[in-house]
Design a protein around this motif. Structure first.
Motif, PDB file in Angstrom:
ATOM      1  N   LYS A 190       0.827  -1.204   0.000  1.00 22.27           N
ATOM      2  CA  LYS A 190       0.000   0.000   0.000  1.00 22.27           C
ATOM      3  C   LYS A 190       0.860   1.251   0.000  1.00 22.27           C
ATOM      4  O   LYS A 190       1.974   1.248   0.551  1.00 22.27           O
ATOM      5  CB  LYS A 190      -0.909   0.028   1.236  1.00 22.27           C
ATOM      6  CG  LYS A 190      -2.005  -1.029   1.227  1.00 22.27           C
ATOM      7  CD  LYS A 190      -2.891  -0.878   2.451  1.00 22.27           C
ATOM      8  CE  LYS A 190      -3.982  -1.946   2.480  1.00 22.27           C
ATOM      9  NZ  LYS A 190      -4.991  -1.723   1.418  1.00 22.27           N
ATOM     10  N   VAL A 191       0.343   2.326  -0.603  1.00 25.27           N
ATOM     11  CA  VAL A 191       1.065   3.600  -0.611  1.00 25.27           C
ATOM     12  C   VAL A 191       1.050   4.169   0.800  1.00 25.27           C
ATOM     13  O   VAL A 191      -0.008   4.464   1.357  1.00 25.27           O
ATOM     14  CB  VAL A 191       0.429   4.602  -1.586  1.00 25.27           C
ATOM     15  CG1 VAL A 191       1.203   5.926  -1.552  1.00 25.27           C
ATOM     16  CG2 VAL A 191       0.404   4.043  -3.002  1.00 25.27           C
ATOM     17  N   ALA A 192       2.219   4.302   1.395  1.00 22.66           N
ATOM     18  CA  ALA A 192       2.336   4.829   2.752  1.00 22.66           C
ATOM     19  C   ALA A 192       2.701   6.301   2.747  1.00 22.66           C
ATOM     20  O   ALA A 192       2.422   7.021   3.706  1.00 22.66           O
ATOM     21  CB  ALA A 192       3.403   4.046   3.521  1.00 22.66           C
ATOM     22  N   ASP A 193       3.314   6.752   1.653  1.00 24.21           N
ATOM     23  CA  ASP A 193       3.790   8.131   1.612  1.00 24.21           C
ATOM     24  C   ASP A 193       4.137   8.479   0.179  1.00 24.21           C
ATOM     25  O   ASP A 193       4.284   7.591  -0.677  1.00 24.21           O
ATOM     26  CB  ASP A 193       5.033   8.274   2.497  1.00 24.21           C
ATOM     27  CG  ASP A 193       5.376   9.730   2.806  1.00 24.21           C
ATOM     28  OD1 ASP A 193       4.560  10.608   2.516  1.00 24.21           O
ATOM     29  OD2 ASP A 193       6.471   9.957   3.348  1.00 24.21           O
ATOM     30  N   MET A 194       4.262   9.768  -0.083  1.00 25.51           N
ATOM     31  CA  MET A 194       4.773  10.259  -1.357  1.00 25.51           C
ATOM     32  C   MET A 194       6.019  11.073  -1.053  1.00 25.51           C
ATOM     33  O   MET A 194       6.067  11.820  -0.071  1.00 25.51           O
ATOM     34  CB  MET A 194       3.746  11.132  -2.060  1.00 25.51           C
ATOM     35  CG  MET A 194       2.479  10.418  -2.485  1.00 25.51           C
ATOM     36  SD  MET A 194       2.727   9.224  -3.814  1.00 25.51           S
ATOM     37  CE  MET A 194       3.280  10.304  -5.145  1.00 25.51           C
ATOM     38  N   ILE A 195       7.027  10.907  -1.876  1.00 26.40           N
ATOM     39  CA  ILE A 195       8.299  11.614  -1.676  1.00 26.40           C
ATOM     40  C   ILE A 195       8.609  12.407  -2.936  1.00 26.40           C
ATOM     41  O   ILE A 195       8.408  11.923  -4.052  1.00 26.40           O
ATOM     42  CB  ILE A 195       9.439  10.612  -1.396  1.00 26.40           C
ATOM     43  CG1 ILE A 195       9.111   9.779  -0.149  1.00 26.40           C
ATOM     44  CG2 ILE A 195      10.777  11.330  -1.231  1.00 26.40           C
ATOM     45  CD1 ILE A 195      10.052   8.593   0.061  1.00 26.40           C
ATOM     46  N   ASP A 196       9.087  13.612  -2.760  1.00 18.06           N
ATOM     47  CA  ASP A 196       9.512  14.423  -3.900  1.00 18.06           C
ATOM     48  C   ASP A 196      11.034  14.410  -3.933  1.00 18.06           C
ATOM     49  O   ASP A 196      11.682  14.833  -2.983  1.00 18.06           O
ATOM     50  CB  ASP A 196       9.004  15.855  -3.749  1.00 18.06           C
ATOM     51  CG  ASP A 196       9.558  16.773  -4.818  1.00 18.06           C
ATOM     52  OD1 ASP A 196       9.542  16.392  -5.998  1.00 18.06           O
ATOM     53  OD2 ASP A 196      10.032  17.873  -4.469  1.00 18.06           O
ATOM     54  N   ASN A 197      11.615  13.913  -5.022  1.00 21.77           N
ATOM     55  CA  ASN A 197      13.083  13.870  -5.091  1.00 21.77           C
ATOM     56  C   ASN A 197      13.661  14.992  -5.948  1.00 21.77           C
ATOM     57  O   ASN A 197      14.836  14.982  -6.287  1.00 21.77           O
ATOM     58  CB  ASN A 197      13.562  12.508  -5.606  1.00 21.77           C
ATOM     59  CG  ASN A 197      13.216  12.285  -7.068  1.00 21.77           C
ATOM     60  OD1 ASN A 197      12.715  13.172  -7.750  1.00 21.77           O
ATOM     61  ND2 ASN A 197      13.481  11.079  -7.567  1.00 21.77           N
ATOM     62  N   GLY A 198      12.810  15.959  -6.294  1.00 30.52           N
ATOM     63  CA  GLY A 198      13.290  17.081  -7.087  1.00 30.52           C
ATOM     64  C   GLY A 198      13.010  16.920  -8.565  1.00 30.52           C
ATOM     65  O   GLY A 198      12.700  17.882  -9.257  1.00 30.52           O
ATOM     66  N   ALA A 199      13.118  15.703  -9.062  1.00 28.42           N
ATOM     67  CA  ALA A 199      12.873  15.443 -10.485  1.00 28.42           C
ATOM     68  C   ALA A 199      11.450  14.946 -10.711  1.00 28.42           C
ATOM     69  O   ALA A 199      10.799  15.295 -11.687  1.00 28.42           O
ATOM     70  CB  ALA A 199      13.869  14.420 -11.015  1.00 28.42           C
TER      71      ALA A 199
END
Length: 248
Positions: A190-199
Motif C-alpha cells: 500500500k502507498v504509505a507516503d509520497m516523496i519528492d526527489n526534485g525530479a
C-alpha cells in the motif's frame, strides 16, 4: 499526482520528465500536503497561479472549533509564519506551491487553524500569492497584533474545497492507502507516503515481510511516479497498477 492532510496535500502525474509540486515530503514519515502529481507525460508544467477574493462572501468572524466540529476531510496545507503588513493579513508557508496543489489556500472559503490544542476557523476574505508564500486576510483578524497571534498555526482546508484537477492529475493525499498491484496481479503493498526527489514524485510502498529472524514485520519499496512505471490509477477501486516486479 495531485493531493497534501491532513496532515497532508499536493498533486502528481506520472511523467517521464515532469516537474511536480512538492509538499513537505522530505522524510518518509512526513505526510504529503497539497502537492500533486501528473499521471502521464503528455504535458509538463502546472496550473496557472490563482488569485481569489472572497471579500464579503461570508460573515467576517473567527470562531472557536472543537475536534467534533472539525471537518472530517481536513487537509493540512500550510502554516502561518508571520503577519503581513499592518491590516491583519497573515503570511503562510504553503506545503505546495500555488498552481501545484497550494491553490487550495487561494480558493478555500474557510481556513481551519490549529495551534497546540486550540482550534479555530475563519473565512478567507482575500488570498493571493506573494513571492514564495501565500498572504491572506481572514475574517476576525483586524490588525497586525491579531495576525501575529496566529503565528505557528497549522492551516487546514476541507478536501471538498480543493480545486478540481484534470483527468490525469491526482492529489497526493488521495493516493495514500491505495493498493499497488503489478501487471501480473501481484500485490506490492500500500502507498504509505509520497516523496519528492526534485525530479519527480516517488511512491513509498509498505508491505508485510519477515525480518532475518523470521519475525513478521514490514518492508518498503520505492517506485518512481512516472509514466513508464505507473500505468493506471483507479481511485474508485483504490488501486494503482504498475509495471514493476516484486523482486525489484
Amino acid at each position: 499526482m495531485s493531493e497534501r492532510d491532513s496532515g497532508s496535500s499536493g498533486r502528481v502525474k506520472p511523467a517521464e520528465a515532469t516537474k511536480e509540486a512538492s509538499p513537505r515530503a522530505k522524510t518518509p514519515a512526513q505526510a504529503p500536503f497539497g502537492a500533486f502529481v501528473r499521471k502521464s507525460g503528455e504535458r509538463a508544467g502546472g496550473k496557472a497561479k490563482a488569485n481569489v477574493e472572497n471579500a464579503g462572501s461570508e460573515a467576517a468572524a473567527m470562531r472557536a472549533e472543537t475536534a467534533e466540529s472539525w471537518p472530517a476531510d481536513a487537509v493540512e496545507v500550510g502554516a502561518v509564519v508571520d503577519a503581513y503588513g499592518l491590516k491583519g493579513w497573515v503570511k503562510v508557508a504553503a506545503h505546495a506551491d500555488a498552481g501545484h496543489g497550494g491553490d487550495a489556500l487561494l480558493s478555500a472559503k474557510r481556513w481551519w487553524l490549529m495551534k497546540g490544542r486550540e482550534r479555530q476557523s475563519a473565512p478567507s476574505l482575500q488570498a493571493k500569492t506573494h513571492s514564495d508564500s501565500v498572504v491572506a486576510l481572514l475574517g476576525g483578524v483586524a490588525d497586525r497584533d491579531a495576525a501575529l497571534a496566529l503565528r505557528g498555526s497549522r492551516v487546514y482546508v476541507s478536501r471538498s474545497e480543493f480545486p478540481a484537477l484534470e483527468a490525469d492529475e491526482f492529489y497526493w493525499v488521495d493516493l495514500l492507502g491505495l493498493d499497488v498491484v503489478n501487471l501480473a496481479g501481484v500485490n506490492l503493498g500500500k502507498v504509505a507516503d509520497m516523496i519528492d526527489n526534485g525530479a519527480h514524485s516517488v511512491l513509498r510502498i509498505e508491505y508485510a515481510a519477515a525480518d532475518k529472524t523470521g519475525k513478521p514485520g514490514t518492508a518498503e519499496r520505492l517506485i518512481p511516479f512516472v509514466g513508464v512505471f505507473v500505468k493506471t490509477v483507479d481511485q474508485a477501486a483504490k488501486q494503482i497498477i504498475v509495471d514493476w516486479e516484486a523482486d525489484y
